[in-house]
Design an enzyme around this catalytic site. Structure first.
Site, mmCIF file in Angstrom:
data_model
loop_
_atom_site.group_PDB
_atom_site.id
_atom_site.type_symbol
_atom_site.label_atom_id
_atom_site.label_comp_id
_atom_site.label_asym_id
_atom_site.label_seq_id
_atom_site.Cartn_x
_atom_site.Cartn_y
_atom_site.Cartn_z
ATOM 1 N N ASP A 63 0.748 -1.159 -0.070
ATOM 2 C CA ASP A 63 -0.004 -0.037 -0.077
ATOM 3 C C ASP A 63 0.803 1.321 -0.074
ATOM 4 O O ASP A 63 1.879 1.411 0.678
ATOM 5 C CB ASP A 63 -0.716 0.118 1.169
ATOM 6 C CG ASP A 63 -2.199 1.031 1.069
ATOM 7 O OD1 ASP A 63 -3.155 0.575 0.894
ATOM 8 O OD2 ASP A 63 -1.871 2.299 1.159
ATOM 9 N N GLU A 92 -12.473 3.290 -1.248
ATOM 10 C CA GLU A 92 -11.828 4.531 -2.102
ATOM 11 C C GLU A 92 -11.525 4.151 -3.283
ATOM 12 O O GLU A 92 -11.678 4.972 -4.058
ATOM 13 C CB GLU A 92 -10.707 5.093 -1.259
ATOM 14 C CG GLU A 92 -10.883 5.839 0.179
ATOM 15 C CD GLU A 92 -9.606 6.374 1.062
ATOM 16 O OE1 GLU A 92 -8.622 6.205 0.374
ATOM 17 O OE2 GLU A 92 -9.845 6.567 2.164
ATOM 18 N N VAL A 93 -10.923 3.012 -3.391
ATOM 19 C CA VAL A 93 -10.415 2.603 -4.729
ATOM 20 C C VAL A 93 -11.476 1.713 -5.331
ATOM 21 O O VAL A 93 -11.783 0.444 -4.747
ATOM 22 C CB VAL A 93 -9.373 2.081 -4.833
ATOM 23 C CG1 VAL A 93 -8.561 1.578 -6.201
ATOM 24 C CG2 VAL A 93 -8.028 3.251 -4.366
ATOM 25 N N HIS A 115 -10.213 -5.035 -3.772
ATOM 26 C CA HIS A 115 -8.857 -5.524 -2.972
ATOM 27 C C HIS A 115 -8.843 -5.705 -1.778
ATOM 28 O O HIS A 115 -9.720 -5.336 -0.768
ATOM 29 C CB HIS A 115 -7.708 -4.100 -3.132
ATOM 30 C CG HIS A 115 -8.574 -2.726 -2.483
ATOM 31 N ND1 HIS A 115 -9.347 -1.968 -3.266
ATOM 32 C CD2 HIS A 115 -8.489 -2.261 -1.429
ATOM 33 C CE1 HIS A 115 -9.836 -0.864 -2.471
ATOM 34 N NE2 HIS A 115 -9.137 -0.999 -1.361
ATOM 35 N N MET A 116 -8.136 -6.562 -1.238
ATOM 36 C CA MET A 116 -8.280 -6.954 0.300
ATOM 37 C C MET A 116 -6.804 -6.474 1.062
ATOM 38 O O MET A 116 -5.702 -6.643 0.330
ATOM 39 C CB MET A 116 -7.989 -8.561 0.368
ATOM 40 C CG MET A 116 -8.025 -9.098 1.629
ATOM 41 S SD MET A 116 -8.281 -10.750 1.649
ATOM 42 C CE MET A 116 -6.767 -11.302 1.338
HETATM 43 P P1 AMP Z 1 -9.838 1.401 0.310
HETATM 44 O O1 AMP Z 1 -10.146 2.553 1.219
HETATM 45 O O2 AMP Z 1 -10.109 0.101 0.936
HETATM 46 O O3 AMP Z 1 -10.541 1.663 -1.068
HETATM 47 O O4 AMP Z 1 -8.465 1.718 0.244
HETATM 48 C C1 AMP Z 1 -7.686 1.987 -0.918
HETATM 49 C C2 AMP Z 1 -6.039 1.696 -0.643
HETATM 50 O O5 AMP Z 1 -5.410 1.906 -1.784
HETATM 51 C C3 AMP Z 1 -5.695 2.934 0.456
HETATM 52 O O6 AMP Z 1 -4.984 2.136 1.459
HETATM 53 C C4 AMP Z 1 -4.549 3.623 -0.390
HETATM 54 O O7 AMP Z 1 -3.503 4.015 0.237
HETATM 55 C C5 AMP Z 1 -4.242 2.556 -1.399
HETATM 56 N N1 AMP Z 1 -3.626 3.177 -2.646
HETATM 57 C C6 AMP Z 1 -4.214 4.024 -3.547
HETATM 58 N N2 AMP Z 1 -3.225 4.192 -4.544
HETATM 59 C C7 AMP Z 1 -2.492 3.496 -4.515
HETATM 60 C C8 AMP Z 1 -1.199 3.017 -5.396
HETATM 61 N N3 AMP Z 1 -1.077 3.736 -6.585
HETATM 62 N N4 AMP Z 1 -0.478 2.265 -4.753
HETATM 63 C C9 AMP Z 1 -0.495 1.286 -3.901
HETATM 64 N N5 AMP Z 1 -1.575 1.492 -2.984
HETATM 65 C C10 AMP Z 1 -2.556 2.630 -3.325
#
Ligand code: AMP
Ligand code: ZN
Length: 118
Positions: free
Chosen positions: A31, A95-96, A100-101
């Site tokens: 991450d 957020e993304v 993803h886990m």
């Molecule tokens: P979520 O809130 O579960 O969607 O978490 C998204 C995660 O993706 C967060 O912990 C971010 O820090 C991580 N993240 C976003 N962009 C990247 C990236 N380019 N490379 C690695 N991790 C990322």
């Protein structure tokens, strides 16, 4: 959506990531904003927006995500336990929007998973 998706871009190697593991179905990478000393993500290579969108056609990738979590956690330095989290949708504060886990580990205990409302 897939073309714009940041994790699809990582899968296609269009943007860099610190990759821990890769096979035909999944990719694991650290991450970018770790919340603990061990914090990496395991994703299906196929674009699945959320856990709501997963179905039985995805079972090999989803199974691999879980089946590899322990060995990858050890590889990353989590020797005494870890937590997996899949945030889903608005309530899950995802957020993304590429499934993803999170794999998050110590060495210190992580604390309660959810703080109870007072
Ligand atoms: P979520 O809130 O579960 O969607 O978490 C998204 C995660 O993706 C967060 O912990 C971010 O820090 C991580 N993240 C976003 N962009 C990247 C990236 N380019 N490379 C690695 N991790 C990322
Ligand atoms: Zn994607």
């Amino acid at each position: 959506m897939e073309h714009a998706c940041i994790f699809c871009k990582i899968v296609r190697k269009e943007i860099p990531a610190r990759v821990l593991y890769e096979d035909d179905d999944v990719l694991a990478f650290h991450d970018i904003h770790p919340v603990r000393p061990v914090h990496f993500l395991i994703i299906p290579k196929a674009h699945i927006a959320t856990l709501y969108d997963a179905n039985m056609t995805h079972q090999r990738a989803l199974g691999t995500m879980l089946a590899r979590a322990g060995e990858l956690a050890r590889l990353a330095g989590a020797e005494s336990g870890f937590r997996t989290i899949i945030n889903c949708g608005k309530v899950g504060q995802q957020e993304v929007y590429h499934l993803h886990m999170h794999v998050i580990g110590g060495p210190d205990p992580l604390g309660p998973m959810i703080v109870r409302p007072q």
